[in-house]
Motif scaffolding. Structure first.
Motif, PDB file in Angstrom:
ATOM      1  N   THR A 234       0.827  -1.216   0.000  1.00  0.00           N
ATOM      2  CA  THR A 234       0.000   0.000   0.000  1.00  0.00           C
ATOM      3  C   THR A 234       0.857   1.260   0.000  1.00  0.00           C
ATOM      4  O   THR A 234       0.598   2.200  -0.768  1.00  0.00           O
ATOM      5  CB  THR A 234      -0.922   0.018   1.240  1.00  0.00           C
ATOM      6  N   ASN A 248      -5.103   0.692  -1.421  1.00  0.00           N
ATOM      7  CA  ASN A 248      -5.677  -0.538  -0.869  1.00  0.00           C
ATOM      8  C   ASN A 248      -6.494  -1.290  -1.915  1.00  0.00           C
ATOM      9  O   ASN A 248      -6.476  -2.519  -1.973  1.00  0.00           O
ATOM     10  CB  ASN A 248      -6.557  -0.219   0.339  1.00  0.00           C
ATOM     11  N   ASN A 252      -5.757  -5.058  -3.145  1.00  0.00           N
ATOM     12  CA  ASN A 252      -6.819  -6.064  -3.036  1.00  0.00           C
ATOM     13  C   ASN A 252      -7.164  -6.655  -4.396  1.00  0.00           C
ATOM     14  O   ASN A 252      -7.409  -7.864  -4.527  1.00  0.00           O
ATOM     15  CB  ASN A 252      -8.079  -5.443  -2.416  1.00  0.00           C
ATOM     16  N   ASP A 331     -14.040  -2.555  -0.157  1.00  0.00           N
ATOM     17  CA  ASP A 331     -13.453  -3.417   0.860  1.00  0.00           C
ATOM     18  C   ASP A 331     -14.552  -4.278   1.481  1.00  0.00           C
ATOM     19  O   ASP A 331     -15.738  -4.100   1.195  1.00  0.00           O
ATOM     20  CB  ASP A 331     -12.718  -2.600   1.927  1.00  0.00           C
TER      21      ASP A 331
END
Length: 437
Positions: A234, A248, A252, A331
């Protein structure tokens, strides 16, 4: 005769004395020094002004807007006189401590109807923004918080935007606790709650200049050197100019959707948060290394199939899955909240409802909603008379009125009559009617 002359002389003398006394009073009155009433007319930089409700500001916040202590006291006293609440801009303007110049500066930012008539009719479209209790669980650097982070902490959308606008005015950093406290949207009470958790120096540097800081920030360019996208964490993506949330999402996307590594430049280009302009900027420096690519565990290469990507332009928001939301870049917290809220509602009727979901990245969800369709044809809807009791008591929009509806419909089996008896707020009724036949 002598007595008569004596009295006449005394009368004339008395008139002269009275005249002299009156003249002296006149002279004294002419030389009285009346206190000068000064209105603070210094304009705040427009970049730190944002929309606000004058009914929510305390003494300190009024002073941060440029009013003196006496003017602030007058404004607060005037608010009490008019019933403890300003109803309109028209009423607010009548406070004599607010000059024409100051009112014209603030007018466009005031969250009030223009006139008292609009306020009373309820047709102004004005909304009251309720103050929320702040939720703070750990120490944090306010420079790193996004709009969504401030909202999750308890600030309204408008307040969060104002805080970020103020940070921008300071040059992209709050600099110190002193400067953070000066943000007019943060009351003394809220600052007292936030202060122990702020990771900032207590004092502002003596040579601090926001305008110079902004200029330096604008001049600074990110120095990019060749990099392997499969070895960046990150922090590495943030060093390339991405925000923490964007970084992020990229990590991911690589680890979850691509099973641990980018295989081609196209894989990187397809990541939603990397714009075409940013990809063009990074492309010359991207060095894909086969040694850092995660190999497929399946030894039979002929059976290898690349994971099929979701076409979000054809994915209904009432059937989108948790995994698909993660694929888009949300997320787990955002995806879980959206799926959970949809389940409680029985399905979304409008896209606006989706944005009302707590704990979501509104900016990212807004992008999703601009692409994905919403089909509400299969969402259950009932009349107030026929709605099952269990459904009424569990539905987020009806549960607080469920007992009243069940009671009223016993003797008034008519939806129109039940609505009248409920007397709910217009905004609550509007939400409930989405699920009523």
């Amino acid at each position: 005769m002598m007595k008569k002359n004596y009295y006449q002389k005394m009368a004339v003398l008395g008139v002269l004395l009275l005249s002299l006394f009156g003249f002296q009073k006149y002279i004294d009155k002419k030389t009285d020094h009346f206190p000068n009433i000064q209105f603070v007319s210094e304009s705040l930089p427009t970049e730190i002004l944002t929309e606000f409700d004058p009914n929510e500001l305390d003494e300190n916040q009024w002073q941060k807007l440029g009013f003196s202590e006496k003017q602030t006291a007058t404004i607060l006293k005037y608010k009490k006189i008019v019933g403890g609440k300003f109803l309109s801009k028209e009423q607010f303007k009548k406070c004599y401590a607010i000059s024409e110049e100051k009112f014209s500066q603030l007018s466009s930012f005031i969250l009030l109807p223009e006139t008292n008539l609009e306020a009373k009719s309820g047709n102004s479209g004005f909304k009251n923004y309720e103050n929320k209790t702040l939720s703070i669980t750990r120490k944090f650097n306010p420079d790193q918080l996004s709009q969504n982070d401030w909202e999750n902490m308890g600030f309204s959308e408008k307040q969060a935007a104002a805080i970020l606008k103020y940070k921008s005015f300071l040059g992209g950093s709050f600099v110190s606790k002193e400067k953070f406290k000066e943000c007019f949207i943060i009351s003394d009470e809220n600052y007292a709650k936030l202060a122990p958790y702020l990771i900032l120096p207590a004092k502002t540097p003596a040579n601090f200049n926001p305008y110079e800081r902004k200029l330096n920030t604008q001049k600074t360019k990110i120095q990019i050197t060749p990099f392997d996208p499969n070895t960046l964490d990150t922090a590495g993506w943030m060093a390339l100019g991405f925000t923490e949330k964007q970084a992020n999402v990229i990590v991911n996307y690589r680890d979850r959707n691509l099973k641990g590594s980018f295989k081609t430049l196209e894989d990187i280009q397809n990541c939603f948060v990397i714009s075409p302009e940013k990809f063009a900027e990074l492309k010359p420096y991207i060095k894909l290394n086969s040694a850092t690519m995660v190999k497929n565990s399946d030894t039979k290469k002929t059976e290898f199939k690349q994971q099929e990507k979701t076409d979000f332009a054809k994915t209904d928001m009432n059937s989108v899955t948790f995994k698909q939301l993660l694929e888009f870049g949300l997320d787990e917290k955002s995806a879980g909240s959206m799926i959970g809220f949809r389940k409680k509602l029985g399905g979304f009727m409008t896209k606006e409802q989706i944005l009302e979901t707590y704990n979501i990245d509104k900016e990212l969800v807004q992008k999703l909603l601009s692409i994905a369709p919403l089909d509400n044809s299969k969402v259950e809807r009932y009349s107030l008379v026929d709605a099952p009791e269990e459904w009424l008591k569990n539905h987020p929009y009806f549960k607080y009125s469920a007992d009243k509806i069940i009671f009223y419909r016993i003797s008034n089996p008519d939806d129109k009559k039940i609505w009248k008896l409920l007397k709910t707020k217009p905004e609550y009724e509007a939400r409930m009617r989405l699920y009523v036949k």
